[in-house]
Design an enzyme around this catalytic site. Structure first.
Site, PDB file in Angstrom:
ATOM      1  N   GLU A 343       0.837  -1.213   0.000  1.00  0.00           N
ATOM      2  CA  GLU A 343       0.000   0.000   0.000  1.00  0.00           C
ATOM      3  C   GLU A 343       0.868   1.257   0.000  1.00  0.00           C
ATOM      4  O   GLU A 343       0.571   2.220  -0.706  1.00  0.00           O
ATOM      5  CB  GLU A 343      -0.981  -0.010   1.181  1.00  0.00           C
ATOM      6  CG  GLU A 343      -1.942  -1.212   1.197  1.00  0.00           C
ATOM      7  CD  GLU A 343      -2.723  -1.407  -0.102  1.00  0.00           C
ATOM      8  OE1 GLU A 343      -2.887  -0.436  -0.856  1.00  0.00           O
ATOM      9  OE2 GLU A 343      -3.151  -2.553  -0.357  1.00  0.00           O
ATOM     10  N   HIS A 432      -4.894  -6.122 -10.781  1.00  0.00           N
ATOM     11  CA  HIS A 432      -4.095  -6.999  -9.922  1.00  0.00           C
ATOM     12  C   HIS A 432      -3.526  -8.182 -10.706  1.00  0.00           C
ATOM     13  O   HIS A 432      -2.463  -8.694 -10.390  1.00  0.00           O
ATOM     14  CB  HIS A 432      -4.900  -7.458  -8.708  1.00  0.00           C
ATOM     15  CG  HIS A 432      -5.237  -6.327  -7.783  1.00  0.00           C
ATOM     16  ND1 HIS A 432      -6.418  -5.635  -7.870  1.00  0.00           N
ATOM     17  CD2 HIS A 432      -4.525  -5.730  -6.807  1.00  0.00           C
ATOM     18  CE1 HIS A 432      -6.427  -4.667  -6.972  1.00  0.00           C
ATOM     19  NE2 HIS A 432      -5.289  -4.696  -6.312  1.00  0.00           N
TER      20      HIS A 432
HETATM   21 ZN   LIG Z   1      -2.611  -2.285  -4.667  1.00  0.00          ZN
END
Ligand SMILES: [Zn+2]
Ligand SMILES: [Ca+2]
Ligand SMILES: [Ca+2]
Length: 535
Positions: A343, A432
């Protein structure tokens, strides 16, 4: 006027301009001052002096003034220095924003890379694809643009004041209203930037600051040392030595306490989640400095807050803080080292080169991969034992987010159903999954195809046996390439930038340059014409 601008640097740029006019990326010219050439190799973390920084600004300004051909700058345009970040061995990266008739140009950013003395230009990186020659009279009013943008999110909390800008991440620069809508999608919070065409009211593109994980210290030992602040009777989970870094709950308030003893080691305890989040963020910060020569997440000595207790099987970055949920079994918080570093990796991406990477799944996939690469780098730097969270190239293996172990695999992305290599379908692949090719590239560059004691990896094209250069060098090359990012960020640009970075960082050696090339070729990102040759 800068008298120290070396002729050699300009000559290199001119050569590059002949081959790649829209995104020049030349290798650093060799330092030709004998005194400098004889000086000792700088350490990895070598922040330039104020004088060297000022010199870099002067050099970059002079280059931009002299070389409008490299940036496609017209007479109604102006550059302003937006960021000056240093990296490995003190190399400098200056990001300029561009305005056209007083309007900010989205996608007009230019990144000038210089040597550590600020004297020689290594490359001028401009994402602008064609000259701006538009009229700046809007035919759509701000309120209409605002309403169009608002309709893009199912849940809206607030809508920012529309800003008239030039949208220039495509081949056709257009007058647009940029509207930032705060709210949520069906799955996650959203800070959506919507570009509404100011002539016909259509939506040109949109991108979301929120980088959410997919449906997809408890981890770091007991006890661990974390940096907090406060004194007798009043403590806070605020790391004053890493400005901006602190941890608390979903309302944004930092956790405080009468003692400096936090958490209880339980996977469901939120204060414990903050222990893990701070521990990981602090290790990542130290890794950035020690391995990558970077001063903090922003590159300018700052980080961002973390929030825990998100009521979701998820974690995200929203442009100004990180937020962490839990696993689907509700037994662990989503704060293992690689998830935290992932993150904050989005924050590094946001603070490198042009800032944003553009919209679309290709740049989104590269952004997700950036997070995964920082996860692997941070785990390797921390180098925890097998009983805790040993270093690997898996993502989320410790949290078991959705009950099926790790959520991504960098040496074999297809093990989790993601593409191992680049193809024309990447721009339409969910972000992703689209992280697969660059993740795989990073593993091949770091470890090669048959590392001792580590998983083997395969190639999609080119030679079948590759030798890695180690994760530290791979990380240095990756970050240095990212420092010259322009929007829209693509695999082809990432190849060009990292090849140039390898040549700048390891002059006099071709091992690194050729390893970078071989790893990209292996994941189906071929050389473009004009690529730097070595030797
Ligand atoms: Zn991410
Ligand atoms: Ca691990
Ligand atoms: Ca991991």
């Amino acid at each position: 006027m800068n008298s120290k601008l070396k002729v050699g640097a300009v000559a290199v740029l001119a050569v590059a301009a002949l081959t790649t006019p829209s995104a020049v990326n030349a290798a650093t010219a060799p330092v030709n001052d004998p005194a400098r050439a004889a000086s000792a190799e700088p350490p990895v973390y070598a922040p330039p002096s104020a004088e060297a920084r000022a010199q870099a600004v002067a050099t970059a300004n002079a280059t931009l003034a002299a070389r409008a051909d490299l940036t496609l700058k017209g007479e109604n345009e102006k550059f302003d220095l937006a960021a000056n970040v240093s990296g490995v061995k003190g190399l400098q990266y200056l990001t300029y924003s561009r305005s056209y008739r007083g309007l900010r140009v989205h996608g007009g950013e230019v990144v000038v890379a210089t040597d550590r003395f600020g004297e020689q230009v290594g490359s001028v990186n401009s994402g602008l694809q064609s000259r701006i020659t538009i009229d700046v009279t809007s035919r759509v009013d701000a309120a209409t643009a605002s309403a169009t943008a608002r309709a893009q999110l199912p849940t809206v909390e607030s809508v920012g004041t529309p800003e008239l800008v030039v949208h220039a991440t495509t081949t056709t620069p257009r007058l647009a209203w940029e509207v930032v809508v705060n709210g949520a999608t069906q799955e996650a919070p959203s800070v959506l930037h919507v570009f509404v065409d100011a002539l016909d009211g259509s939506i040109i593109e949109s991108y979301d600051d929120v980088r959410a994980g997919t449906g997809n210290s408890y981890y770091n030992g007991n006890p661990v040392t974390i940096q907090t602040s406060g004194s007798s009777g009043s403590y806070s989970m605020t790391d004053t030595t890493r400005p901006g870094l602190r941890c608390g709950g979903q309302n944004g308030a930092v956790y405080t306490k009468s003692t400096d003893n936090w958490g209880n080691g339980s996977g469901t305890n939120l204060e414990t989640a903050c222990v893990d989040a701070l521990y990981a963020a602090q290790k990542q910060w130290d890794m950035l400095r020690t391995w990558l020569g970077r001063n903090g997440v922003t590159g300018t000595g700052r980080s961002y807050p973390a929030r825990v207790g998100l009521a979701a099987v998820n974690a995200y970055w929203n442009g100004s803080y990180t937020s962490f949920g839990r696993n689907s079994a509700n037994t662990r918080q989503a704060t293992p080292m690689d998830v935290v570093a992932h993150e904050y990796g989005h924050a590094i991406f946001q603070n490198s080169g042009s800032g944003g990477g553009g919209s679309g799944n290709e740049s989104g996939g590269l952004n997700e991969s950036t997070g995964d690469i920082y996860g692997a780098l941070t785990e390797h730097y921390a180098n925890q034992p097998a009983t805790l969270d040993p270093p690997d190239y898996l993502v989320g293996e410790e949290v078991n987010l959705s009950g099926s172990g790790e959520i991504r695999n960098m040496y074999n992305p297809s093990a989790k159903g993601h593409p191992n290599c680049y193809s024309s379908s990447i721009p339409s692949t969910p972000v992703h999954s689209a992280a697969g090719p660059q993740n795989h590239w990073f593993y091949l560059l770091s470890e090669g195809t048959n590392p001792v004691g580590k998983p083997a990896s395969t190639v999609c094209s080119g030679p079948t046996t590759l030798t890695g250069i180690g994760i530290q060098k791979a990380g240095q090359i990756f970050q240095s390439g990212l420092n010259t990012k322009t929007a829209p960020w693509t695999h082809a640009k990432a190849r060009r930038a990292t090849v140039a970075a390898a040549k700048s960082l390891f002059p006099g050696s071709c091992v690194e340059v050729n390893a970078v090339k071989a790893a990209w070729t292996a994941v189906n990102v071929p050389a473009a014409s004009g690529e730097v040759a070595c030797p």
